[in-house]
Design an enzyme around this catalytic site. Sequence first.
Site, PDB file in Angstrom:
ATOM      1  CB  SER A  34      -0.975  -0.056   1.171  1.00 16.49           C
ATOM      2  OG  SER A  34      -2.073   0.774   0.922  1.00 16.49           O
TER       3      SER A  34
ATOM      4  CG  ASP B 285      -6.434  -3.429  -3.738  1.00 16.42           C
ATOM      5  OD1 ASP B 285      -7.013  -2.378  -3.367  1.00 16.42           O
ATOM      6  OD2 ASP B 285      -5.208  -3.594  -3.646  1.00 16.42           O
TER       7      ASP B 285
ATOM      8  CG  HIS C 110      -5.552  -2.713  -0.024  1.00 17.70           C
ATOM      9  ND1 HIS C 110      -4.657  -2.554  -1.065  1.00 17.70           N
ATOM     10  CD2 HIS C 110      -5.195  -1.811   0.917  1.00 17.70           C
ATOM     11  CE1 HIS C 110      -3.800  -1.588  -0.761  1.00 17.70           C
ATOM     12  NE2 HIS C 110      -4.107  -1.122   0.441  1.00 17.70           N
TER      13      HIS C 110
END
Length: 347
Positions: free
Chosen positions: A193, A288, A320
């Site tokens: 991320s 995601d 995610h």
Amino acid sequence: MALKIQLFLALFFFLLQLLLLLAQTSEAIKHNKSPIEIQPYIIDYRNGTVLRYYNGPRSFVPPPIDSQVQSKDITIPSSLNHNLRARVFLPARPDPARKIPVLIYFHGGAFCIGSPFGWGDNHFVARVAAEARVIAVAIDYRLYPEFAVPAPLDDAWAALEWVAAHASRTGPGHEPWVAQYGDLQRIFAGGDSSGGTIAHNLAIRAGLSTGPRLHGLFLAMPYFLGSKRVPLEPEYIRFSPNYRVWPYVCNKCKRGVDNAFINPFGPGAPSLSHLGCKKLLVYTAEVDELRGRAIWYYKKVKASRWAGEARWIEAKGQSHIFHISKPDDPATTKLIQDLSAFINTNN
Ligand SMILES: *[C@@H]1O[C@H](CO)[C@@H](O)[C@H](O)[C@H]1NC(C)=O
């Protein structure tokens, strides 16, 4: 005549009052101290108190020592951040005659939450060190609102320079595990991320500088944005917390979501051919909202004049940062196997 002067004076004072009121109001707006709430990440009460959801107040598990891995918390010397903490992991029973790769890892959390010391992040990186047989250094970079981007990017650079400096065998602040076992020809940067965003920016900076290079780059579900939609990117991304949080965490950045830190294809962004590494693994999750832009990134790197080897793997049915929220899931085991093959295959 007297009446006229009185009227004039009255009008004059009225206007003066109005001006003062306006000045006060604009001053009040400037110093507005109402809380900033960015769901689902943080509330900044702007009185010295910041509430972090999920990890708040920064959950901590001690560094693990077991039959698979040993670990400890250290401070990395940095001229910019005197409290740059990291958790370093070494596989159990390392072979003193064999150097192993070093993976510098950056956690996710939209630049405002998370740390290497939380349960999921700690568990995942410990598994990577043990199973891919690498020295892993998980960086506790600075977060918003205490610090805005590019502070975390500067911390990442300090971490890379510090690892690379172990080439001189001994020095102030050297970590004996890195000095003894670290193969400094095989330094990897990775992250998930926002940690992926940091790792990408680190590789670009390494490529543009005369300083240390990376051997490989691992981007797990990286957080990239941009005002122009790319294929497979959902329309609703504009309403997602990922989109809304960026103007806060990079509050001095120009061009919003097209700033080069978050949009590698934004105006003025350095060409992806500058990536300062020899190989790249992009890992996406099928469920995601950030998936489309990560695949786009992979394709753009492939199409660029970058001379390295790029791979893309997708975890089917996963969401995610599943590897952090479910560090013992079979999908995470596969991700670690893929990462290990990426790190340990010679090319
Ligand atoms: C700041 O404000 C919040 C909410 O009113 C309160 O809970 C907190 O204790 C305050 N912190 C300080 C340091 O005053």
